[in-house]
Design an enzyme around this catalytic site. Structure first.
Site, PDB file in Angstrom:
ATOM      1  N   SER A   1      36.441  37.738  46.125  1.00 48.36           N
ATOM      2  CA  SER A   1      35.947  38.842  45.308  1.00 48.36           C
ATOM      3  C   SER A   1      35.162  38.377  44.090  1.00 48.36           C
ATOM      4  CB  SER A   1      37.117  39.717  44.855  1.00 48.36           C
ATOM      5  OG  SER A   1      38.079  38.923  44.188  1.00 48.36           O
TER       6      SER A   1
ATOM      7  N   ASP B   1      39.104  44.129  35.272  1.00 41.69           N
ATOM      8  CA  ASP B   1      40.340  44.747  35.766  1.00 41.69           C
ATOM      9  C   ASP B   1      41.471  43.730  35.607  1.00 41.69           C
ATOM     10  OD1 ASP B   1      40.001  42.925  37.830  1.00 41.69           O
ATOM     11  OD2 ASP B   1      39.493  44.418  39.364  1.00 41.69           O
TER      12      ASP B   1
ATOM     13  N   HIS C   1      39.694  40.334  37.632  1.00 43.67           N
ATOM     14  CA  HIS C   1      38.297  39.898  37.713  1.00 43.67           C
ATOM     15  C   HIS C   1      37.606  39.842  36.363  1.00 43.67           C
ATOM     16  CE1 HIS C   1      39.308  41.569  41.739  1.00 43.67           C
ATOM     17  NE2 HIS C   1      38.818  40.385  42.066  1.00 43.67           N
TER      18      HIS C   1
END
Ligand SMILES: *[C@@H]1O[C@H](CO)[C@@H](O)[C@H](O)[C@H]1NC(C)=O
Ligand SMILES: *[C@@H]1O[C@H](CO)[C@@H](O)[C@H](O)[C@H]1NC(C)=O
Ligand SMILES: *[C@@H]1O[C@H](CO)[C@@H](O)[C@H](O)[C@H]1NC(C)=O
Length: 358
Positions: free
Chosen positions: A41, A322, A325
């Site tokens: 991610s 978040d 990340h």
């Protein structure tokens, strides 16, 4: 260092980082002909949008600072991979594998997939994801297309040897595997040391495969301070420390084994230029600076942003968007320091600017 000094240092680094991005030439020629992106991610640009998984970021408030808005990127703006692409003077972002067209693949493809790991089972409790093994198979499919399109094996091999390849994977083998004893067997089977050994051994084979598929200039990111992410802090608690030290201790042997692996790959394959990026050194700098460690968005229990919620107004003052990340500003710093390392500890044996010229 005192907080004031760190703040000053950070302002300076950010200044350097922004200057690098400031020189945004119109019609500039990319510094290398092609750029391929592998990972999780931290680099996913939308590969997970089509999968059935909880690990997707194709909803607001992700993308709030990205020109095209919501794309599946797990941050407010650009990813590390986007920013390295800009530093290489590419004027477009790289397409996700599933949507890459024939005319795009000779310049590069993004294979990154949220929740993916070095191990195939990593992230499975969240649903679909494209493990590193599968990303490599997808790359093989891209290459078949490319060899077919270019009609000249010598030409295509030469082309592939000039590309920059980045690989940023392994965090989920901890976050969405070893650190979840209720879902995965690994922590019941292996000590942290043994687990790092097994992971790095598999990673070694995968990186060799990337070499066998024609990659020569390969940038391998180590893992950051996973124990300092807000999500892990809220799950495990810190006992008064700033971070979950047991997690940072568990991850350290992985990084410590990865760096010698990079040297070994270079030694065993004389025409290869692998390099190691030390995210611990870069992220400890971020952590020490006194930037907010509180996520910018309102997070769900799994650490991702809750849909359509408000975000912090000053996103340049936070490390995390978040629970896991980095914000775009943190990504700027990482990309910039991997491109032009300030210390030999950040990137070895080469930073990306050196790799480009080799
Ligand atoms: C790549 O694909 C070819 C067939 O197109 C196959 O022979 C080869 O084993 C594959 N290599 C990898 C590393 O998957
Ligand atoms: C194939 O590519 C090589 C390297 O660029 C070039 O020297 C050669 O002339 C090309 N062959 C054909 C048939 O175009
Ligand atoms: C990364 O950098 C830190 C210093 O900031 C150092 O302590 C650590 O040993 C480095 N890691 C590796 C694997 O070189």
């Amino acid at each position: 260092m005192a907080n004031g000094q760190l703040n000053l240092l950070f302002s300076f680094l950010l200044f350097v980082a922004i200057i690098q991005f400031g020189i945004f030439l119109v019609d500039s020629v990319p510094k290398v002909p092609c750029y391929f992106i592998f990972g999780d991610s931290l680099v996913d640009s939308g590969n997970n949008n089509e999968l059935i998984t909880k690990a997707k970021a194709n909803y607001p408030p992700y993308g709030i600072d990205f020109p095209q808005g919501v794309t599946g990127r797990f941050t407010n703006g650009r990813t590390i991979a986007d920013m390295i692409g800009e530093l290489l003077d590419f004027d477009e972002y790289f397409p996700a594998f599933l949507v890459a067209t024939d005319s795009q693949i000779s310049k590069g493809v993004n294979y990154g997939s949220g929740a993916a790991g070095i191990r195939d089972e990593t992230g499975s409790h969240l649903g679909g994801r494209i493990s590193f093994d599968r990303q490599l198979r997808n790359h093989n499919r891209t290459l078949s297309r490319l060899f077919h399109l270019q009609h000249n094996t010598t030409f295509t091999n030469e082309h592939l040897s000039k590309c920059i390849y980045i690989v940023n994977i392994g965090s989920n083998d901890y976050i969405n595997n070893y650190l979840m004893p209720n879902f995965y067997a690994t922590s019941h089977m292996y000590t942290t040391y043994k687990y790092a050994t097994i992971l790095v051994r598999k990673y070694a084979q995968q990186l060799k495969t990337l070499y066998d598929l024609g990659g020569r200039k390969i940038v391998v990111f180590g893992l950051g301070l996973i124990g300092c992410t807000p999500a892990e802090i809220s799950i495990f608690g810190t006992n008064g420390s700033p971070c979950v030290e047991s997690i940072n201790d568990a991850v350290r042997p992985f990084n410590d084994k990865l760096k010698p692996l990079i040297d070994e790959l270079n030694h065993d394959n004389p025409d290869a230029r692998f390099t190691f990026i030390n995210l611990t050194s870069i992220s400890s700098l971020q952590e020490g600076i006194g930037l907010s460690n509180v996520p910018c968005c309102k997070v769900r229990v799994d650490g991702q942003c809750a849909q359509n919620t408000l975000v912090c107004p000053d996103r340049a003052m936070s490390v995390y968007y978040d629970g896991f990340h980095p914000t775009e500003i943190a990504n700027t710093l990482i990309a910039s320091m991997s491109y032009t390392a300030l210390s030999p500890m950040d990137a070895s044996p080469y930073d990306i600017s050196q790799l480009v010229r080799l």
